[in-house]
Design a protein around this motif. Structure first.
Motif, PDB file in Angstrom:
ATOM      1  N   ALA A   1       0.849  -1.192   0.000  1.00  0.00           N
ATOM      2  CA  ALA A   1       0.000   0.000   0.000  1.00  0.00           C
ATOM      3  C   ALA A   1       0.885   1.242   0.000  1.00  0.00           C
ATOM      4  O   ALA A   1       1.388   1.672   1.027  1.00  0.00           O
ATOM      5  CB  ALA A   1      -0.939  -0.003   1.191  1.00  0.00           C
ATOM      6  N   CYS A   2       1.060   1.758  -1.205  1.00  0.00           N
ATOM      7  CA  CYS A   2       1.929   2.906  -1.430  1.00  0.00           C
ATOM      8  C   CYS A   2       1.140   4.190  -1.229  1.00  0.00           C
ATOM      9  O   CYS A   2       1.643   5.186  -0.739  1.00  0.00           O
ATOM     10  CB  CYS A   2       2.452   2.806  -2.852  1.00  0.00           C
ATOM     11  N   GLY A   3      -0.115   4.150  -1.613  1.00  0.00           N
ATOM     12  CA  GLY A   3      -0.981   5.319  -1.483  1.00  0.00           C
ATOM     13  C   GLY A   3      -2.392   4.917  -1.854  1.00  0.00           C
ATOM     14  O   GLY A   3      -2.617   3.831  -2.391  1.00  0.00           O
TER      15      GLY A   3
ATOM     16  N   GLU B   1       0.450  -4.331   3.298  1.00  0.00           N
ATOM     17  CA  GLU B   1       1.455  -3.608   4.071  1.00  0.00           C
ATOM     18  C   GLU B   1       1.644  -2.189   3.546  1.00  0.00           C
ATOM     19  O   GLU B   1       1.951  -1.983   2.379  1.00  0.00           O
ATOM     20  CB  GLU B   1       2.788  -4.379   4.023  1.00  0.00           C
ATOM     21  N   GLY B   2       1.428  -1.241   4.449  1.00  0.00           N
ATOM     22  CA  GLY B   2       1.663   0.146   4.095  1.00  0.00           C
ATOM     23  C   GLY B   2       3.132   0.486   4.264  1.00  0.00           C
ATOM     24  O   GLY B   2       3.815  -0.094   5.100  1.00  0.00           O
ATOM     25  N   PHE B   3       3.605   1.417   3.469  1.00  0.00           N
ATOM     26  CA  PHE B   3       4.993   1.853   3.648  1.00  0.00           C
ATOM     27  C   PHE B   3       5.126   3.299   3.199  1.00  0.00           C
ATOM     28  O   PHE B   3       4.347   3.785   2.388  1.00  0.00           O
ATOM     29  CB  PHE B   3       5.968   0.943   2.884  1.00  0.00           C
ATOM     30  N   ILE B   4       6.081   3.954   3.786  1.00  0.00           N
ATOM     31  CA  ILE B   4       6.354   5.354   3.456  1.00  0.00           C
ATOM     32  C   ILE B   4       7.833   5.430   3.113  1.00  0.00           C
ATOM     33  O   ILE B   4       8.679   4.980   3.883  1.00  0.00           O
ATOM     34  CB  ILE B   4       6.055   6.255   4.669  1.00  0.00           C
TER      35      ILE B   4
ATOM     36  N   ASP C   1      11.105   6.345   5.198  1.00  0.00           N
ATOM     37  CA  ASP C   1      11.810   5.410   6.079  1.00  0.00           C
ATOM     38  C   ASP C   1      13.022   4.766   5.402  1.00  0.00           C
ATOM     39  O   ASP C   1      13.821   4.094   6.057  1.00  0.00           O
ATOM     40  CB  ASP C   1      10.868   4.280   6.526  1.00  0.00           C
TER      41      ASP C   1
END
Lengths: 393, 393
Positions: free
Chosen positions: B301-303, B330-333, B336
């Motif tokens: 889940a990028c956006g 899975e979300g990620f930013i 990080d």
């Protein structure tokens, strides 16, 4: 037990038809047939095992199998209307044409019909029971599927670290009570919630309370003075919630049905947020948790029992938080971990023997009470692992 | 450039007030002020850097910063009404009181105001640009945040394996076009979707098409004979979708706005289901994907750009499928992963130089067109990475 070859009674719990919405006891009926306690000596019985069922397990996933929705996964294939429902259970081998099993073996597995005797044609994932110094019924719970679910779900899916904040819904159930204890063993801060969806104040619930508990002891231990003697619903919920702290060592616990604002309730118990959520409930609970998760939090999605009886699932509004909070939401099915059963057993048996992990069961005696026990799961009527003892003779 | 110390014009894009719902160009205004091209020689400028902005990046996450919802994460803190909006960009150092930077350095980072010159008080995560044999604007895209997003999102969050089936939404955008190319490099089957939420047939869109493309060439290459000469909307979408196949090498592509049944559309492109979904969109798209995921599938889940302008997000109905399909969402930013930037650069630069990875940009010239470029992101008006070239002088 009857002699080999003799025809004996075989009581069965039959699914009448596929179920829509909330299942009812009347969706099943109890039928009495007969069975020969000897396998046929022809090809039809090659590798088969005939077992006498001792304990049958009531598990939330069974609801899915009452619906006629084709799935790719044989573990979740629909039951057959007119036939006994099927689930996990503990049994004794009565006859075997399988080299891996012999008469007298105690076994547990996932292909036990809800009947007194079951013919298991392909005994895959049927485990022999070697340790009998613990209650046999434990093999439907802490030593069976729910135990493995808690173990692999917590240690592998949640990637826990000491000191993390763990929240468990349906925490007094077959799996939740163990996840909480595993998390405490690891040095986590643990809060659980439990709840009940329907009014429990009926004859059976009342009787259950009297049978299960020493009432005066409860009053003292849990400060129930404020609960009316006749308000069994409240008393039951206070008991169920207090159990999480007093018996399983949770740091805190609450009855989610008493919280009109779940988001605020979770904020109260986790002012700094939740690192790990062990998800058994889904729906509004998941939505409230998402708003209370910490960055890099993990959600192990073990089940979503609140959604199983809905024709149209509740929409999850706050899923976008997984992005900016970097949350991992991971579903898992314990059937994928069965090959690691011995590893799990080596871990958990010593804890049970030393009394460092306890397990609460809710045992209904008599197959004829099977339907009511199973249905009770979905309204939160059970305290601990719900089991049916096949015979009370 | 003006001499050091001299006051020069500093055009700025100012956020008028916090935005509710879909942002409009009129939520911003362009103001002309002035700035001294020399840092003050006192404590107030210790470690500061003064830069001349060359390219500004239009990114979906900027929508969140236009809302006054306090977040714990400084990367997502709200913009200040009355001040320039802030984002990623490429710039040249004009003056520096920071030992890490000197006048003339080319840099990219995430603290560039939308203005001609920016004072960066704490130049953390400001990267010096060493390779200038590629377009400088690439450091807002393939060599900047979107590039890293595609790289770490795909290789680390998606855990891809050769031969897996990969679906990418918003596939012609800054990130999607790269994820698709990475997946093809790995030997995956790749399908992307693109779409546009609003009618594009306006003066600017038409002009854009004429400016960007050789119209006759398009007609031939993409069999546009069936598209009316004046139906720019359709032609634009056909172009946008065909680009995924012809330019980026996707196995297939579709315009999701033409599909009234997204579940069926995905079933058509993935008859055996989706192993990996690179999520840029959210909402109904996510719901349709969940029903088409394979067992043990992964969703990075990028956006969720479709949700950013809604007052009330769309509910996700099919989240329970994560359980029985064992899906990891899975979300990620990407913030990080910034410490791994050099590793990423070593990977991607050779591919660009060898032409094995291509990158399409949509460059608007002139800061005064910044608001329109940014707003266009949310209606899918862009083809490729949307960039604002600060000056067209």
């Amino acid at each position: 037990m009857a002699t080999s070859g003799e025809e004996v009674r075989n009581m069965q719990v039959i699914l009448k038809d596929y179920v829509a919405g909330f299942p009812k006891e009347s969706d099943m009926h109890v039928k009495t047939g007969s069975i020969k306690l000897k396998l046929a000596e022809d090809e039809s019985s090659d590798n088969a095992v005939l077992v006498k069922n001792l304990y049958l397990s009531c598990d939330p996933y069974m609801r899915g199998r009452m619906t006629n929705s084709p799935v790719d996964d044989p573990d979740f294939s629909p039951f057959t209307p007119g036939s006994p429902i099927v689930g996990h259970g503990v049994a004794e081998v009565v006859d075997s044409r399988n080299p891996g099993f012999k008469k007298g073996d105690l076994v547990w597995g996932r292909k036990m019909g809800w009947e007194e005797y079951s013919l298991i044609k392909e005994p895959e994932k049927l485990f022999k029971i070697h340790s009998t110094d613990v209650p046999l019924s434990y093999y439907t719970g802490i030593l069976g599927m729910p135990g493995m679910t808690a173990y692999f779900g917590f240690y592998q899916v949640c990637s826990p670290k000491k000191g993390e904040r763990v929240y468990i819904s349906a925490a007094s159930g077959a799996v939740g009570q163990l996840v909480g204890q595993f998390a405490k063993l690891m040095g986590c801060y643990v809060v659980g919630s439990a709840g009940s969806k329907e009014k429990l104040c009926n004859f059976y619930a009342t009787l259950l309370l009297y049978l299960l508990f020493d009432w005066r002891d409860l009053i003292e231990r849990f400060n129930l003075e404020h609960v009316s003697w006749l308000d069994f619903d409240s008393a039951f919920m206070v008991y169920k919630v207090e159990l999480l702290k007093s018996k399983f060592g949770f740091d805190d616990a609450f009855n989610y049905k008493e919280e009109h604002d779940l988001v605020a309730a979770l904020k109260r118990y986790f002012p700094e947020g939740i690192d790990i959520y062990f998800e058994n409930v889904g729906g509004k609970m998941l939505d409230a948790v998402l708003l209370n998760m910490r960055f890099h939090g993990r959600i192990a999605a073990c089940g979503m029992i609140s959604q199983y009886n809905l024709q149209q699932p509740e929409g999850i509004q706050n899923i976008t938080t997984v992005v900016f909070k970097r949350i991992r939401l991971e579903g898992f099915i314990i059937f994928d971990y069965f090959d690691q059963y011995p590893k799990f057993l080596d871990f958990v048996l010593p804890y049970i023997r030393e009394g460092k992990i306890v397990y609460v069961e809710d045992i209904n005696e008599g197959l004829e009470h099977g339907p009511s026990a199973l249905i009770g799961l979905f309204s939160g009527r059970n305290v601990g692992k719900q089991v049916v003892k096949v015979t009370n003779e």
